[in-house]
Design a protein around this motif. Structure first.
Motif, mmCIF file in Angstrom:
data_model
loop_
_atom_site.group_PDB
_atom_site.id
_atom_site.type_symbol
_atom_site.label_atom_id
_atom_site.label_comp_id
_atom_site.label_asym_id
_atom_site.label_seq_id
_atom_site.Cartn_x
_atom_site.Cartn_y
_atom_site.Cartn_z
ATOM 1 N N VAL A 63 -18.766 -18.738 7.762
ATOM 2 C CA VAL A 63 -18.572 -17.562 6.448
ATOM 3 C C VAL A 63 -18.472 -16.361 6.930
ATOM 4 C CG1 VAL A 63 -19.563 -16.849 4.273
ATOM 5 C CG2 VAL A 63 -19.823 -19.324 4.758
ATOM 6 N N ALA A 64 -17.197 -15.577 7.213
ATOM 7 C CA ALA A 64 -16.873 -14.606 7.648
ATOM 8 C C ALA A 64 -17.660 -13.317 6.955
ATOM 9 C CB ALA A 64 -15.469 -14.290 7.772
ATOM 10 N N ASP A 65 -17.858 -13.374 5.681
ATOM 11 C CA ASP A 65 -18.399 -12.132 5.168
ATOM 12 C C ASP A 65 -19.787 -12.130 5.038
ATOM 13 O OD1 ASP A 65 -16.214 -12.583 2.180
ATOM 14 O OD2 ASP A 65 -17.659 -14.035 3.148
ATOM 15 N N SER A 66 -20.432 -13.151 5.800
ATOM 16 C CA SER A 66 -22.029 -13.285 5.584
ATOM 17 C C SER A 66 -22.563 -12.309 6.621
ATOM 18 C CB SER A 66 -22.017 -14.787 5.907
ATOM 19 O OG SER A 66 -23.558 -14.891 6.586
#
Lengths: 244, 277
Positions: A63-66
């Motif tokens: 999950v990149a925007d985690s």
């Protein structure tokens, strides 16, 4: 270069040349990471960190925007940091940074200054370089507060900087910053951000999109925060226009 | 470059000349040699799955002991691959952390916090000369009842932990990762398939595991057991085992799907032969 290979297995052993190889190896691990730059203006009480945002191993299933992917963190309301190097070491150090800052406020009743926090972290790092059982944490830390930038490395050195960088391309970024350092003092928050972005851009040699960068700012008027993607795009556009 | 370790690999508190810690890398190898564990973040829940080889016919199948997926608190679960005994320690620690969080803060531990604490704990064992890293990777799925959000994390022996849409660990990880990327887990799939639901995920995971066993002999296939669990609306957002009927259906579907794909490949090959004539 004789590597004195008998003397580099343990942190507590000096080589005949007086070097501590384990620290040098820890540095290698700490700098093998994405690059970040930081700039401050002490006259206008502002500072900024810019770092590259990359998915680990390019794994699109992460999950990149985690928050787990980010290197840029707040330590207190007025102190931000970027931790580069071995990821789990960075996490452990972040916990410690937050604890030390909060503990200072609890004990003494006022916000922990960046310099005090930097010194505390540096002292901790030094202890690891003198204990036989623990290894140094392979982390480079850049701490920013309003008008201050400190860099702490795994050996326990720490110094205040007008502008600095960390990560795999740190030397090139620092060379770039050294050329423009005379201008930092007069810059306002936005200009400081743009200088840091341009330093990173010159080193990485590519044009950025807002989603590939993380920017954290702190100044006398607002607490440490990360810029939104739109704000970053705004800065990138200004830079592009001024180049064109 | 001392890539073989050669003297720098005896202790987690020793860096190699290129800045690597070999003990941690070896711990990762221990995980890589073990049975596959998978986790998927679906649009409506989390599914965890671990494959097991029943090592002896004297062992009671599907018993409550020797499980590889454990509940931690009500709303979180952990699936493990690697050393089972190391994994047990991690489960115990996770349960303590969850209980501690509940007592201190009054609400169920959010999966992000649980993953964070587990990765800090695991990392500690990679720092000290007197200790060794855990030889197990934990896949943590959880639901935050306050935010009403579910999330999936994986904690590796080095202490690295990220939030995932889909994750795999163990000996089948390369193949399964490739398969997972074809599914629409991120919601941004270019092939435009529907976002994966938990029921779909159960079937897909069964298929991925059975595909790993495609070329293995029947004796191994017979001993294969799947342990699956989920956190979704059907389980009232609590961590629960996937009901065995659903798992069995999924396994049947998986076997048929693999057989059908196999036939297609055979047909294609036959076609090619015909065309060459």
């Amino acid at each position: 270069m004789s590597r004195d290979s008998n003397y580099d297995h343990h942190i507590s052993i000096f080589s005949p040349q007086g070097r501590l190889y384990q620290i040098e190896y820890a540095f290698k691990a700490a700098t093998a990471s994405t690059t970040a730059t930081a700039v401050r203006s002490s006259k206008n009480n502002c500072a900024c960190i810019v770092s590259q945002k990359k998915l680990p191993d390019g794994n699109r299933l992460i999950v990149a925007d985690s928050p787990t992917v980010s290197n840029l963190h707040s330590v207190t309301n007025s102190i931000g940091c970027i931790l580069t190097g071995r990821v789990p070491d960075c996490k452990a150090l972040l916990q410690r940074l937050r604890y030390e800052a909060a503990d200072f406020t609890f004990k003494f009743g006022y916000a922990c200054p960046v310099s005090v926090l930097a010194k505390r972290v540096a002292d901790l790092a030094q202890v690891y370089t003198q204990s036989a059982s623990m290894r140094p944490l392979a982390v480079q830390t850049i701490l920013i507060g309003p008008g201050e930038v400190f860099k702490v490395d795994c050996a326990g050195h720490f110094l205040p900087f007008k502008g600095t960088a960390s990560g795999s391309k740190e030397q090139e970024a620092i060379n770039y910053l050294e050329k423009i350092t005379g201008n930092f003092e007069d810059m306002n928050q936005d200009e400081v951000v743009r200088s840091a972005i341009m330093a990173l851009g010159s080193v990485l040699g590519s044009d950025f999109r807002g989603s590939e960068l993380e920017v954290g700012i702190v100044n006398g008027n607002e607490r440490f925060r990360k810029l939104t993607e739109d704000e970053i795009e705004g800065h990138l556009n200004v830079i592009a226009d001024s180049d064109a | 470059m001392a890539s073989s370790g050669a003297g720098y690999d005896y202790s987690p508190s020793t860096f190699s000349p290129d800045g690597r810690i070999f003990q941690v890398e070896y711990a990762n190898k221990a995980v890589e040699n073990s049975g596959t564990g998978l986790g998927m973040h679906c649009s409506n829940g989390i599914v965890l799955c671990v494959e097991k080889q029943r090592s002896s016919n004297m062992l009671v199948p599907h018993s409550t002991s020797g499980k590889r997926v454990h509940s931690v608190g009500k709303h979180a679960g952990m699936a493990f691959t690697g050393f089972v005994s190391d994994a047990r320690q991690l489960v115990n620690r996770a349960r303590e952390e969850a209980a501690n969080y509940k007592e201190t803060y009054g609400s169920h531990v959010p999966p992000a916090v649980l993953a964070d604490r587990m990765s800090a704990y695991v990392h500690y064992f990679t720092c000290h000369g007197a200790l060794r890293p855990f030889g197990a990777t934990a896949i943590i799925g959880g639901y935050d009842p306050d935010l009403k959000e579910h999330a999936l994390y994986m904690v590796e022996p080095s202490g690295v932990s990220y939030q995932y849409y889909g994750c795999v660990a163990g000996n089948g990880r390369q193949a399964c990762k490739t398969e997972m990327e074809k599914l629409n887990l991120t919601g941004k799939n270019v092939s435009g398939g529907d976002p994966v639901t938990v029921n779909e995920a159960v079937k897909q995971m069964a298929r991925m595991v059975y595909m790993l066993y495609e070329d293995k002999d029947d004796a191994k296939k017979d001993k294969l057991e799947l342990e699956m669990s989920w956190i979704c609306e059907d389980s009232k957002w609590e961590h629960a085992s996937v009901p065995s009927e659903i798992v069995n259906e999924a396994i049947e579907w998986a076997k048929e799907d693999i057989a059908a794909a196999q036939e297609e490949d055979d047909d294609d090959e036959d076609e090619d032969d015909v065309m060459e004539d």
